[in-house]
Write a protein that holds these residues in place. Structure first.
Motif, PDB file in Angstrom:
ATOM      1  N   LYS A 145      12.353   5.197  16.016  1.00  0.00           N
ATOM      2  CA  LYS A 145      12.697   4.780  17.377  1.00  0.00           C
ATOM      3  C   LYS A 145      12.191   3.373  17.711  1.00  0.00           C
ATOM      4  CE  LYS A 145      14.330   8.931  18.127  1.00  0.00           C
ATOM      5  NZ  LYS A 145      15.801   9.136  18.026  1.00  0.00           N
ATOM      6  N   ASN A 146      11.084   2.989  17.095  1.00  0.00           N
ATOM      7  CA  ASN A 146      10.468   1.698  17.382  1.00  0.00           C
ATOM      8  C   ASN A 146      11.243   0.586  16.665  1.00  0.00           C
ATOM      9  OD1 ASN A 146       8.833  -0.542  17.700  1.00  0.00           O
ATOM     10  ND2 ASN A 146       6.954   0.477  17.050  1.00  0.00           N
ATOM     11  N   PRO A 147      11.763  -0.409  17.381  1.00  0.00           N
ATOM     12  CA  PRO A 147      12.481  -1.499  16.706  1.00  0.00           C
ATOM     13  C   PRO A 147      11.676  -2.165  15.599  1.00  0.00           C
ATOM     14  CG  PRO A 147      12.866  -1.618  19.058  1.00  0.00           C
ATOM     15  CD  PRO A 147      11.816  -0.553  18.854  1.00  0.00           C
ATOM     16  N   LYS A 148      10.340  -2.181  15.706  1.00  0.00           N
ATOM     17  CA  LYS A 148       9.530  -2.775  14.640  1.00  0.00           C
ATOM     18  C   LYS A 148       9.622  -1.973  13.345  1.00  0.00           C
ATOM     19  CE  LYS A 148       6.213  -5.196  17.578  1.00  0.00           C
ATOM     20  NZ  LYS A 148       4.787  -5.368  17.952  1.00  0.00           N
ATOM     21  N   SER A 149       9.946  -0.692  13.461  1.00  0.00           N
ATOM     22  CA  SER A 149      10.126   0.143  12.273  1.00  0.00           C
ATOM     23  C   SER A 149      11.419  -0.194  11.545  1.00  0.00           C
ATOM     24  CB  SER A 149      10.147   1.629  12.655  1.00  0.00           C
ATOM     25  OG  SER A 149       8.944   2.030  13.259  1.00  0.00           O
ATOM     26  N   TRP A 150      12.350  -0.823  12.238  1.00  0.00           N
ATOM     27  CA  TRP A 150      13.638  -1.169  11.629  1.00  0.00           C
ATOM     28  C   TRP A 150      13.593  -2.505  10.886  1.00  0.00           C
ATOM     29  CZ3 TRP A 150      16.363  -0.758  17.050  1.00  0.00           C
ATOM     30  CH2 TRP A 150      16.274   0.562  17.515  1.00  0.00           C
ATOM     31  N   MET A 151      12.551  -3.284  11.130  1.00  0.00           N
ATOM     32  CA  MET A 151      12.505  -4.650  10.592  1.00  0.00           C
ATOM     33  C   MET A 151      12.063  -4.668   9.126  1.00  0.00           C
ATOM     34  SD  MET A 151      10.606  -6.768  13.612  1.00  0.00           S
ATOM     35  CE  MET A 151      11.191  -6.778  15.304  1.00  0.00           C
ATOM     36  N   GLY A 154      24.856  -9.850  14.734  1.00  0.00           N
ATOM     37  CA  GLY A 154      23.965  -9.783  15.883  1.00  0.00           C
ATOM     38  C   GLY A 154      23.234 -11.095  16.084  1.00  0.00           C
ATOM     39  N   LEU A 155      22.148 -11.054  16.821  1.00  0.00           N
ATOM     40  CA  LEU A 155      21.341 -12.243  17.095  1.00  0.00           C
ATOM     41  C   LEU A 155      19.972 -12.101  16.435  1.00  0.00           C
ATOM     42  CD1 LEU A 155      22.333 -12.737  20.836  1.00  0.00           C
ATOM     43  CD2 LEU A 155      22.936 -14.245  18.919  1.00  0.00           C
ATOM     44  N   PRO A 156      19.312 -13.199  16.153  1.00  0.00           N
ATOM     45  CA  PRO A 156      17.989 -13.121  15.519  1.00  0.00           C
ATOM     46  C   PRO A 156      17.020 -12.289  16.341  1.00  0.00           C
ATOM     47  CG  PRO A 156      18.808 -15.375  15.504  1.00  0.00           C
ATOM     48  CD  PRO A 156      19.754 -14.595  16.364  1.00  0.00           C
ATOM     49  N   ARG A 172      17.846  -7.039   4.762  1.00  0.00           N
ATOM     50  CA  ARG A 172      17.402  -6.757   6.135  1.00  0.00           C
ATOM     51  C   ARG A 172      18.356  -5.806   6.836  1.00  0.00           C
ATOM     52  NH1 ARG A 172      15.653 -12.228   6.539  1.00  0.00           N
ATOM     53  NH2 ARG A 172      17.729 -12.835   7.205  1.00  0.00           N
ATOM     54  N   ARG A 173      19.637  -6.044   6.666  1.00  0.00           N
ATOM     55  CA  ARG A 173      20.637  -5.233   7.355  1.00  0.00           C
ATOM     56  C   ARG A 173      20.621  -3.790   6.847  1.00  0.00           C
ATOM     57  NH1 ARG A 173      25.984  -8.306   7.632  1.00  0.00           N
ATOM     58  NH2 ARG A 173      26.714  -7.273   5.749  1.00  0.00           N
ATOM     59  N   ILE A 174      20.552  -3.625   5.526  1.00  0.00           N
ATOM     60  CA  ILE A 174      20.546  -2.279   4.952  1.00  0.00           C
ATOM     61  C   ILE A 174      19.313  -1.505   5.406  1.00  0.00           C
ATOM     62  CG2 ILE A 174      20.426  -0.951   2.801  1.00  0.00           C
ATOM     63  CD1 ILE A 174      21.922  -3.283   1.439  1.00  0.00           C
ATOM     64  N   TRP A 175      18.130  -2.166   5.344  1.00  0.00           N
ATOM     65  CA  TRP A 175      16.880  -1.459   5.683  1.00  0.00           C
ATOM     66  C   TRP A 175      16.861  -1.032   7.144  1.00  0.00           C
ATOM     67  CZ3 TRP A 175      13.641   1.217   3.113  1.00  0.00           C
ATOM     68  CH2 TRP A 175      12.394   1.572   3.657  1.00  0.00           C
ATOM     69  N   SER A 176      17.387  -1.875   8.020  1.00  0.00           N
ATOM     70  CA  SER A 176      17.394  -1.515   9.437  1.00  0.00           C
ATOM     71  C   SER A 176      18.230  -0.254   9.654  1.00  0.00           C
ATOM     72  CB  SER A 176      17.925  -2.669  10.290  1.00  0.00           C
ATOM     73  OG  SER A 176      19.317  -2.875  10.089  1.00  0.00           O
ATOM     74  N   PRO A 232      21.151  -5.644  13.693  1.00  0.00           N
ATOM     75  CA  PRO A 232      20.548  -5.136  12.450  1.00  0.00           C
ATOM     76  C   PRO A 232      19.714  -6.174  11.697  1.00  0.00           C
ATOM     77  CG  PRO A 232      22.799  -5.781  12.005  1.00  0.00           C
ATOM     78  CD  PRO A 232      22.562  -6.065  13.459  1.00  0.00           C
ATOM     79  N   TYR A 233      19.257  -7.217  12.388  1.00  0.00           N
ATOM     80  CA  TYR A 233      18.310  -8.199  11.835  1.00  0.00           C
ATOM     81  C   TYR A 233      18.863  -9.011  10.669  1.00  0.00           C
ATOM     82  CZ  TYR A 233      15.152  -5.529  14.753  1.00  0.00           C
ATOM     83  OH  TYR A 233      14.570  -4.904  15.816  1.00  0.00           O
TER      84      TYR A 233
END
Length: 557
Positions: A319-325, A63-65, A305-309, A69-70
């Protein structure tokens, strides 16, 4: 991403190259080892090409920065906008001594504070306790009451400086003191920015500064989540720590897996307590180690980062993208520093710091050259800070987002670490989650630590100055030593505070802590009230010990 026919042709070409070029050269000039591998036992080939990536899907794996999946970082522009927070872990002796070090570091360009507490503070004892003797102010600053915290942050603008506190079992008490000091400075809690470590599971697994059993410890953590979500919204309520897991001897893959397994347990505990995942998850943070295997460490941060997302989005339905970071702090590896030829540690730390930056860290601590011998001197800590500043301002490493993204080798390592870490997480899930898998993780770490030490002793792993390139050295000079008299001064100050405060108000506040601990109400408000009355850390933790009991570590061989 790659044309299958071209990849097949490339694979054939590489085999031909290996047979006709590489093998002939290695027959004449044998390689240094029979085989090469990372610390996580991932085989390392001589060269990597697209065929090593299999069916690589750019959008799914990279993906992109700033986008799921961060893998490439949590911010679109990363350090092009703002450099990472530069923190130097500091704390020794009394609050007065540490305040001087804090202000010195800020004057030298440090952009965030990181506070080390002494061992009695970390395990909830006052400096006048018999169990504190000989340890007051030795490995961090002694904090007994709100009076110490007031001195610690004297002349420091708490609404402008981000503060990280490495405190776990009594994290609620130290956070309460921090909030109370800010209030005395006229700063409301919603203006505070920082982090408490607050990660008790890794204490059971690897570090040992626990007080209470797991269930009440998890209750304290979720109380902090709930309170800060409403009252201290910019505060990172936990720093889920792989650092100490790695320092205990884990591999990079184990560091990812055990840290994220602990994170899963905290998220599940908060959900079980009735909290909305998107209410608290954006304030979760992580803490990783930057060890010695350059490319594996960079890949480790990307894989984590990828696993946690995926965990947050798919497992917990956030649902919040900030929760995936996955936002994280990094510290260079203290366990890799040597007492022999300590100036070599400057180079080790510089490369480890570069790994963290290339891996996309949000904040960074660089260890000092003399930490294998003593607490860091002022000169040594300045060199460590300047190391970060050179990386940030001079060498161009911060000018491009994820500069190693797309490297066949780094992407291969990232994928392999993800597979190994997920296998561990699946195993921990099968045991019943991190709180039930403490002994399993301890055994795995111990086995890895034993293997690592065997490699050093057999000289399969080179450590400069220890088993290779040894030399006669002069005894080290100008080491920082904590004056034992500081411990006596700290006890005298505590005695004076206890004599001057309103004892009836203190006892009433402590009884409210006791009653709340026995109920299901949130403990943070009553702990804040207690510290404002100058109830001591040991007194508050003593009440909680009475209610909850103490954890006794199982001995694992």
């Amino acid at each position: 991403m790659f044309d299958p026919n071209e990849v097949a042709q490339l694979k054939e070409k590489k085999e031909h190259w290996k047979t006709n070029k590489l093998d002939k050269v290695t027959q004449r000039f044998p390689e240094r080892r029979a085989s090469f591998a990372t610390d996580s036992d991932i085989s390392v080939d001589a060269v990597y090409t697209p065929d090593d990536l299999g069916s690589f899907d750019y959008n799914e794996q990279l993906g992109l920065p700033g986008e799921y999946p961060y893998t490439r970082g949590v911010q679109p522009n990363m350090y092009r906008g703002r450099l990472w927070t530069m923190r130097q872990y500091a704390g020794f002796g009394t609050a007065e001594e540490t305040n001087k070090r804090f202000r010195y570091l800020l004057e030298q360009g440090q952009t965030g504070l990181s506070c080390a507490f002494d061992l009695p503070t970390q395990i909830g004892y006052d400096s006048d306790s018999d169990l504190a003797q000989g340890e007051i102010g030795k490995v961090g600053v002694a904090i007994d009451t709100l009076a110490d915290m007031e001195i610690l942050f004297d002349q420091i603008p708490m609404d402008k400086v981000s503060t990280s506190m490495t405190i776990n079992a009594p994290a609620a008490v130290l956070l309460a003191m921090y909030i109370a000091v800010a209030e005395k400075q006229g700063i409301s809690a919603d203006k505070l920015n920082g982090t408490i470590q607050n990660d008790i599971l890794k204490e059971y697994i690897a570090r040992g500064t626990y007080i209470f059993p797991p269930e009440p410890s998890m209750r304290l953590i979720t109380d902090i989540f709930a309170y800060c979500a409403e009252q201290v919204p910019n505060w990172n309520t936990i720093s889920i720590s792989g650092y100490h897991i790695r320092e205990a001897g884990s591999t990079a893959a184990q560091e990812i897996a055990f840290t994220l397994a602990d994170g899963i347990a905290y998220v599940q505990a908060a959900i079980n307590a009735g909290l909305d995942v998107d209410k608290f998850a954006p304030r979760l943070s992580f803490f990783f180690n930057a060890h010695l295997n350059f490319f594996e460490e960079i890949a480790k941060f990307r894989a984590a980062r990828r696993i946690w997302s995926k965990i947050m989005k798919e497992r917990f339905g956030a649902k919040n993208p900030k929760s995936w970071m996955l936002r994280f702090h990094t510290q260079t590896a203290g366990s890799t520093l040597t007492a022999q030829q300590p100036n070599v540690n400057i180079m080790r730390v510089a490369y480890q710091a570069l790994m963290a930056v290339l891996g996309g860290t949000q904040s960074l601590h660089t260890n000092s050259r003399d930490e294998a011998l003593a607490l860091p001197s002022e000169e040594s800590v300045l060199i460590a800070l300047r190391t970060q500043q050179v990386i940030g301002y001079e060498i161009g490493a911060a000018d491009v987002v994820d500069p190693l993204g797309g490297s066949y080798f780094v992407e291969h390592l990232t994928d392999e670490l993800e597979k190994k870490a997920m296998a561990y997480i699946d195993k921990i899930d099968s045991i019943g989650g991190a709180p039930n898998a403490i002994e399993f993780m301890q055994r795995e770490i111990q086995a890895s630590a034993y293997k690592y030490q065997q490699e050093i002793e057999s000289e399969d792993r080179v450590v400069i100055g220890v088993n290779k390139f040894k030399m006669q050295e002069e005894p080290p000079k100008d080491l920082l030593r904590v004056d034992p008299a500081l411990g006596e001064a700290q006890k005298a100050k505590l005695k004076q505070i206890k004599e001057q405060r309103d004892q009836a108000r203190v006892q009433a506040a402590l009884e409210r802590v006791r009653a709340t601990a026995q109920s299901n109400d949130n403990l943070m408000p009553v702990i804040i009230d207690a510290v404002k009355e100058y109830a001591s850390l040991g007194e508050i933790c003593g009440v909680l010990r009475d209610v909850y009991g103490e954890y006794r570590q199982q001995i694992i061989f």
